[in-house]
Design an enzyme around this catalytic site. Structure first.
Site, PDB file in Angstrom:
ATOM      1  N   ASP A 117      39.129  49.504  15.793  1.00  0.00           N
ATOM      2  CA  ASP A 117      39.276  50.961  15.670  1.00  0.00           C
ATOM      3  C   ASP A 117      40.251  51.278  14.532  1.00  0.00           C
ATOM      4  O   ASP A 117      41.321  50.680  14.446  1.00  0.00           O
ATOM      5  CB  ASP A 117      39.789  51.547  16.992  1.00  0.00           C
ATOM      6  CG  ASP A 117      38.764  51.383  18.111  1.00  0.00           C
ATOM      7  OD1 ASP A 117      37.598  51.090  17.805  1.00  0.00           O
ATOM      8  OD2 ASP A 117      39.143  51.539  19.289  1.00  0.00           O
ATOM      9  N   GLU A 195      28.524  45.378  12.730  1.00  0.00           N
ATOM     10  CA  GLU A 195      28.182  44.857  11.397  1.00  0.00           C
ATOM     11  C   GLU A 195      26.700  45.091  11.115  1.00  0.00           C
ATOM     12  O   GLU A 195      26.318  45.503  10.006  1.00  0.00           O
ATOM     13  CB  GLU A 195      28.522  43.365  11.351  1.00  0.00           C
ATOM     14  CG  GLU A 195      28.338  42.699   9.995  1.00  0.00           C
ATOM     15  CD  GLU A 195      28.913  41.287   9.998  1.00  0.00           C
ATOM     16  OE1 GLU A 195      29.558  40.880  10.997  1.00  0.00           O
ATOM     17  OE2 GLU A 195      28.722  40.573   8.997  1.00  0.00           O
TER      18      GLU A 195
END
Ligand code: SAM
Length: 212
Positions: A117, A195
């Site tokens: 985060d 990703e």
């Protein structure tokens, strides 16, 4: 990653053999949990665990511990693990700030941080998992030759992290701002859920490797 709260997820986790209760930290005893002396690698903020489960499957001679703050997210990982059981993996629901209660000095060989985060406000910088404050915690549990591997598509967070490696007094072993086009660093890369999502949008993936 925050999913809608799933009622009963805390209880389901508490009863699951793959999950180590935060209230009974096996600090210094991880090798008896796994029943061997293999190296221990951890992922902090594993989300639903796609990355760490793929690693555990690929490397049966390494023990993996996945750490995730939210039970509803971790429960998804547990469900996948039950479909395809693996001996060399455990999960813990906990906040990374308590990591030193969970692992002893020198107990961990590698820490993975993936798409952590960003905490964009300056006043929250110390909450970023690549802040020098977190590197100081990692230093307490990592072996002297231990490393941290970090991937993100967030350029601001990546630049911050490069600075924090220095600020923490660690060594920057390698870095790239375009992992998927870096033949050396991309070798053996396992894509995380985020990703896959961000590279599909065309975002380059950054990666750094740092050592104590
Ligand atoms: N690593 C996964 C990936 O790359 O697909 C998930 C990335 S998601 C953006 C970040 C995850 O880290 C979330 O599931 C979040 O709950 C978890 N997380 C954030 N801060 C954490 C902390 N302090 N301790 C443990 N987990 C944390």
């Amino acid at each position: 990653m925050r999913l809608r709260n799933i009622p009963g997820s805390r209880e389901a986790i508490a009863e699951n053999n793959y999950c180590i209760p935060e209230t009974e930290p096996p600090k210094g005893q991880w090798h008896s949990i796994f029943g061997n002396n293999n190296p221990i690698h951890i992922e902090i903020g594993m989300g639903k665990g796609k990355f760490i489960m793929a690693l555990a499957k690929r490397n049966p001679q390494i023990n993996y511990v996945g750490i995730e703050k939210y039970s509803s997210v971790l429960l998804r990982g547990l469900q996948k693990l039950e479909e395809e059981p693996l001996e060399n993996i455990r999960f813990i629901r906990m906040d990374a700030e308590d990591i030193c209660d969970m692992f002893d000095k020198n107990e961990v060989e590698r820490i993975y941080l993936n798409f952590s985060d960003p905490w964009p406000k300056d006043r929250h910088a110390k909450r970023r998992l690549t802040s020098h404050q977190f590197f100081a915690l990692y230093q307490q549990i990592l072996k002297s030759n231990g490393i941290v591997e970090f991937k993100t598509d967030n350029i601001g967070l990546f630049d911050f992290s490069l600075e924090e490696v220095k600020e923490a007094g660690w060594k920057l072993d390698a870095f790239t701002r375009d992992l998927h086009h870096d033949q050396t660093m991309n070798q053996g890369n396992i894509m995380t859920e985020y990703e896959e999502r961000f590279s599909a949008k065309g975002n380059p993936i950054c990666k750094l490797i740092a050592s104590r």
